[in-house]
Design an enzyme around this catalytic site. Structure first.
Site, PDB file in Angstrom:
ATOM      1  N   ASP A   1       0.844  -1.201   0.000  1.00 22.50           N
ATOM      2  CA  ASP A   1       0.000   0.000   0.000  1.00 22.50           C
ATOM      3  C   ASP A   1       0.874   1.243   0.000  1.00 22.50           C
ATOM      4  O   ASP A   1       2.034   1.207   0.410  1.00 22.50           O
ATOM      5  CB  ASP A   1      -0.877   0.027   1.260  1.00 22.50           C
ATOM      6  CG  ASP A   1      -1.840  -1.146   1.297  1.00 22.50           C
ATOM      7  OD1 ASP A   1      -2.166  -1.682   0.230  1.00 22.50           O
ATOM      8  OD2 ASP A   1      -2.260  -1.517   2.411  1.00 22.50           O
TER       9      ASP A   1
HETATM   10  N1  URA Z   1      -1.289  -6.010   3.733  1.00 22.99           N
HETATM   11  C1  URA Z   1      -1.746  -4.746   3.792  1.00 22.99           C
HETATM   12  O1  URA Z   1      -2.767  -4.485   4.412  1.00 22.99           O
HETATM   13  N2  URA Z   1      -1.068  -3.795   3.157  1.00 22.99           N
HETATM   14  C2  URA Z   1       0.089  -4.027   2.490  1.00 22.99           C
HETATM   15  O2  URA Z   1       0.679  -3.089   1.941  1.00 22.99           O
HETATM   16  C3  URA Z   1       0.551  -5.345   2.433  1.00 22.99           C
HETATM   17  C4  URA Z   1      -0.149  -6.326   3.070  1.00 22.99           C
END
Ligand code: URA
Length: 238
Positions: A106
Site C-alpha cells: 500500500d
Molecule cells: N497487507 C496490507 O494491508 N497492506 C500491504 O501493503 C501489504 C499487506
C-alpha cells in the site's frame, strides 16, 4: 544464453538507444574483450564477453533484480499520472528497462519490495500455487492477544467476503505490535484482518518475502541489486 547482437545487448541496459550504440561503435568507443567492435550487428555471448564503453565495463545481464526499501508515500506501480511511484526512486536507465514491483505494498506501507523485469520469475513468486511467505511488522491500535493468534491461524472469513488462508501472528513484547506471516497477498490483507479483530493497523512494514530479507543497511528509499545468493534462493522458490 546464446549469441546476441551487440546493439541489442547494449540497448537492453537502458543507457543507450540502438541508434546511439551505432554511433558509439562508429567512434570506436565500444570494445569486446579489449578489441574495438566493428559493426553494431556483430554477435556476442553476453555471459562470456567483456564489453566496455569508454573503458567502463557494461553489465549486459538479461534481467535486473533489485531490492528496494519502500518508503511510505509512493505507489507500488510502474506509472501513475498524478502520484509518484517506486520507479521514481530509480535512475533513468533502469526506469527504461520496464521493471515492475513483484507484489504491491500500500502507499503507506514501508519495507521490502522486489523490482525486476523478469516476468516469469515475478509471476512465479506471485502465483498462489507457490505460497511464498511474506512477513510483515504491524503496529496496531490495541493490544494483541492469544485470540488474535488463533483467529489468524484458523484462516479468517471477513465480513466483506474475503476468505483468508491461515496466517501466522507472533506478538512482540510491547503487545501493540506483531509479526504477521501471509501465504497470499490479497488487497489490504493485513490491515483488513487486524481491523476485523478490532485492532486497526497504525504502521506496516514488510520484512521478508520468501528467502529475501530486507537488508538493514538500506535506508528508506534506497535500493541495491540482489546478491548471487539471494538470486539462487529466489530461483529455488519457483
Ligand atoms: N497487507 C496490507 O494491508 N497492506 C500491504 O501493503 C501489504 C499487506
Amino acid at each position: 544464453m546464446g549469441q546476441e547482437r551487440l546493439d541489442k545487448l547494449l540497448a537492453s541496459t537502458g543507457y543507450w538507444s540502438r541508434r546511439e550504440v551505432k554511433e558509439l561503435v562508429r567512434q570506436g568507443r565500444v570494445l569486446a574483450d579489449g578489441t574495438p567492435v566493428r559493426r553494431p550487428e556483430d554477435k556476442y555471448d553476453p555471459d562470456a564477453v567483456r564489453l566496455t564503453v569508454d573503458g567502463q565495463e557494461v553489465d549486459c545481464a538479461p534481467f535486473v533484480y533489485l531490492m528496494l526499501h519502500k518508503p511510505s508515500g509512493l505507489l507500488s506501480a510502474t506509472e501513475d499520472r498524478r502520484q509518484r511511484t517506486v520507479l521514481d526512486l530509480l535512475p533513468e536507465h533502469l526506469r527504461r528497462r520496464g521493471l515492475f514491483p513483484v507484489g504491491r505494498l500500500d502507499k503507506d506501507t514501508e519495507g521490502l519490495l522486489l523490482l525486476t523485469d523478469d516476468g516469469p520469475l515475478g509471476h512465479a513468486l506471485l502465483s498462489p500455487k507457490n505460497h511464498v511467505d511474506k512477513v510483515y511488522f504491524a503496529r496496531v491500535d490495541g493490544v494483541l492477544d492469544r485470540s488474535d493468534v488463533e483467529a489468524l491461524a484458523e484462516g479468517m472469513a471477513l465480513s466483506d467476503g474475503l476468505r483468508c488462508l491461515p496466517a501466522g501472528l507472533e506478538i512482540l513484547e510491547d503487545g501493540h505490535s506483531g509479526l504477521v506471516t501471509l501465504r497470499e497477498g490479497k488487497y489490504h490483507q493485513v490491515k483488513r484482518m487486524l481491523a476485523a479483530r478490532g485492532k486497526p493497523v497504525l504502521y506496516l512494514k514488510r520484512l521478508s518475502m520468501g528467502p529475501l530479507r530486507l537488508d538493514p543497511a538500506l535506508a528508506l528509499g534506497e535500493w541495491r541489486p540482489l546478491t548471487r545468493e539471494e538470486m539462487d534462493a529466489l530461483r529455488m522458490e519457483r
